[in-house]
Write a protein that holds these residues in place. Structure first.
Motif, PDB file in Angstrom:
ATOM      1  N   GLN A 109       2.242   1.799  -3.579  1.00 36.32           N
ATOM      2  CA  GLN A 109       1.442   2.103  -4.301  1.00 36.32           C
ATOM      3  C   GLN A 109       0.677   3.511  -4.284  1.00 36.32           C
ATOM      4  O   GLN A 109       0.529   4.408  -5.179  1.00 36.32           O
ATOM      5  CB  GLN A 109       0.186   0.956  -4.617  1.00 36.32           C
ATOM      6  N   GLN A 110       0.334   3.712  -2.982  1.00 35.88           N
ATOM      7  CA  GLN A 110      -0.728   4.875  -2.714  1.00 35.88           C
ATOM      8  C   GLN A 110       0.483   6.006  -2.437  1.00 35.88           C
ATOM      9  O   GLN A 110       0.234   7.261  -2.890  1.00 35.88           O
ATOM     10  CB  GLN A 110      -1.220   4.792  -1.251  1.00 35.88           C
ATOM     11  N   LEU A 133       0.057  11.406   3.203  1.00 38.77           N
ATOM     12  CA  LEU A 133      -0.278   9.943   3.137  1.00 38.77           C
ATOM     13  C   LEU A 133       1.150   9.050   3.787  1.00 38.77           C
ATOM     14  O   LEU A 133       0.794   8.356   4.707  1.00 38.77           O
ATOM     15  CB  LEU A 133      -0.631   9.445   1.929  1.00 38.77           C
ATOM     16  N   HIS A 167      -4.707  13.575   0.950  1.00 41.52           N
ATOM     17  CA  HIS A 167      -4.555  13.104  -0.610  1.00 41.52           C
ATOM     18  C   HIS A 167      -3.018  13.112  -0.930  1.00 41.52           C
ATOM     19  O   HIS A 167      -2.720  12.834  -2.093  1.00 41.52           O
ATOM     20  CB  HIS A 167      -5.622  14.076  -1.288  1.00 41.52           C
ATOM     21  N   LEU A 179       0.859  -1.304   0.043  1.00 38.86           N
ATOM     22  CA  LEU A 179      -0.222   0.013   0.081  1.00 38.86           C
ATOM     23  C   LEU A 179       0.715   1.239  -0.046  1.00 38.86           C
ATOM     24  O   LEU A 179       0.510   2.152  -0.319  1.00 38.86           O
ATOM     25  CB  LEU A 179      -1.003   0.088   1.183  1.00 38.86           C
TER      26      LEU A 179
END
Length: 470
Positions: A288-289, A425, A420, A285
């Motif tokens: 990817q994020q 993040l 965002h 995660l």
């Protein structure tokens, strides 16, 4: 031993690869089968629930069929589930056929542990554990990469068709190399603990289902989590009480916890499962994020951790036989915690080379941290006690993994919030990784409860061996 090990590993690779390959394909499956992510995630969740249902049946089934026949039957069932999954026409059929795979896979993994441990007869446990963990070490290395390659080159159905050669070769090898250990004709048959089955299997599945539903702001307080969790606790609790008071053999002999080796190892495997599976959710995660990696790219970035786990097999097994599992586990868990600390400082621009070096070190430590308690669980056990120990340790690790994923998802979501930007993040991931460090460090004192290291061979025995050689 070597031929049996190769035979079992070939068959088990299909099960391990199948789990990790599918984990990177959920987005593609949702698009191709025209369904939502909340529905398609049952391709993984349904598989795990099915695994939990059949793990407790492994010991009873082996006593009725024998290890060789049971291995061939379950490998054939996994082959059938793989073919059916490749032929699925919608999300519902795919989920149903994945459950068929899980029902077979749930028996195969503890059965592999049991067969090799019974053959070893308590000798060279570290070496045996190094052999047993080959599939689980190769899965995280090759599974995500294979999944990404298949999706970039072919149809999603090849995610399941790739299991066919493993299953066919595994069945052929099993019929050639595994001993015929069918029960003798006149021997009394072990009766299935039906009531225990109706308590333990749904209870374990309910626990896993409840943990898998932890998401959103409510976290553990939501009804979709609390109801199955409480139901699972009640059913498993009822099974435990019944098993402790039952005169004849229960489905799983929970009295095995009277052995310090089983009790301490199961606890460590539970905490190790939190660290292993929780981080396996966080790391892809993050890539990817925060870093914008594709599924294949994330899989490639995680290769160093899998390579490290593969390297750890031989080292951990060798030192377990020399100094015992206690020292190996203590050092390994300390290094898992230390090698996770760099991820608690990650940003959107952290150097990938540094992260991959940390992943390799973490893989070495994590591989040793799982091998040591797995091997320690079987120290001092009788031949007939090994199947129960295999099931107990397997369930402990899997429930620990489910708890780790559930807890870290809640922590991650609450710290990410409405973030965002990559930097915002990354701050959320920092908090989740700190929790992973803390949960791993909590296991370190428990390592001291593992069995004592093996006693050195008396000098007289060594001299006798030397004189016999002369």
């Amino acid at each position: 031993m070597s031929r049996m090990a190769i035979t079992l590993i070939v068959g088990a690779l299909g099960v391990v690869f199948d789990t990790t390959i599918v984990s990177v394909a959920l987005n593609n499956l949702a698009e191709d089968l025209d369904t939502t992510l909340s529905t398609i995630q049952w391709v993984s969740t349904g598989y795990m629930l099915a695994v939990f249902v059949t793990i407790p049946l492994a010991g009873w089934a082996q006593s009725r069929l024998g290890g060789c026949r049971l291995w061939v039957v379950t490998l054939g069932g996994f082959l059938a589930g793989s073919i059916l999954s490749a032929l699925a026409w919608n999300a519902t059929s795919l989920i149903a056929f994945r459950i068929v795979q899980g029902l077979a896979g749930g028996i195969m993994m503890p059965l592999m542990y049991t067969l090799l441990m019974q053959t070893a007869k308590g000798r060279n446990i570290g070496k045996v554990m190094a052999i047993i963990t080959v599939p689980t070490a190769l899965g995280p290395i090759l599974g995500p990469v294979l999944g990404g390659l298949i999706l970039s080159l072919a149809d999603w159905r090849w995610l399941f068709l790739i299991n066919i050669p493993f299953c066919l070769v595994g069945i052929w090898l099993a019929r050639r190399n595994l001993p015929d250990d069918r029960p003798e004709a006149g021997r009394p048959r072990v009766r299935l603990d039906t009531v225990g089955l109706l308590l333990l299997c749904p209870g374990s599945a309910a626990l896993l289902y409840g943990l898998s539903q932890v998401d959103g702001s409510a976290g553990f307080a939501s009804a979709q989590v609390l109801i199955p969790l409480l139901a699972g606790i009640a059913l498993v609790g009822g099974f435990t009480v019944r098993a402790l008071t039952r005169a004849s053999a229960p489905l799983v002999d929970v009295r095995m916890f009277r052995h310090r080796s089983v009790a301490s190892s199961s606890t460590l495997l539970f905490l190790g499962g939190i660290s292993l599976f929780g981080s396996m959710m966080l790391l892809p995660l993050y890539f990817q994020q925060v870093r914008g990696a594709t599924p294949l790219g994330a899989g490639l970035l995680l290769i160093p951790q899998g390579v490290g786990a593969l390297v750890a097999r031989g080292l951990a097994g060798r030192y377990m036989d020399r100094v015992g599992p206690r020292a190996v586990a203590l050092v390994a868990f300390a290094f898992v915690a230390a090698s996770t600390v760099p991820f608690a400082f990650v940003t959107a621009d952290t150097d990938k080379i540094l992260l991959m070096a940390a992943l390799f070190a973490r893989g070495v430590a994590l591989g040793a941290a799982m091998i040591a308690p797995m091997g320690a669980a079987f120290v001092g056990l009788e031949h007939e006690e090994i199947p129960d120990a295999s099931m107990i340790t397997r369930v402990a690790q899997q429930i620990g993994g489910a708890v780790g994923v559930a807890v870290l998802i809640v922590i991650l979501q609450r710290n990410i919030g409405d973030a965002h930007t990559p930097d915002a993040l990354a701050d959320g991931f920092d908090h989740a990784f700190w929790w992973s460090v803390a949960l791993t460090a909590a296991a370190m004192p428990l390592c001291l409860l593992l069995p004592d290291p093996p006693e050195p061979t008396p000098p007289t025995a060594d001299k006798a061996q030397d004189s016999s050689k002369d």
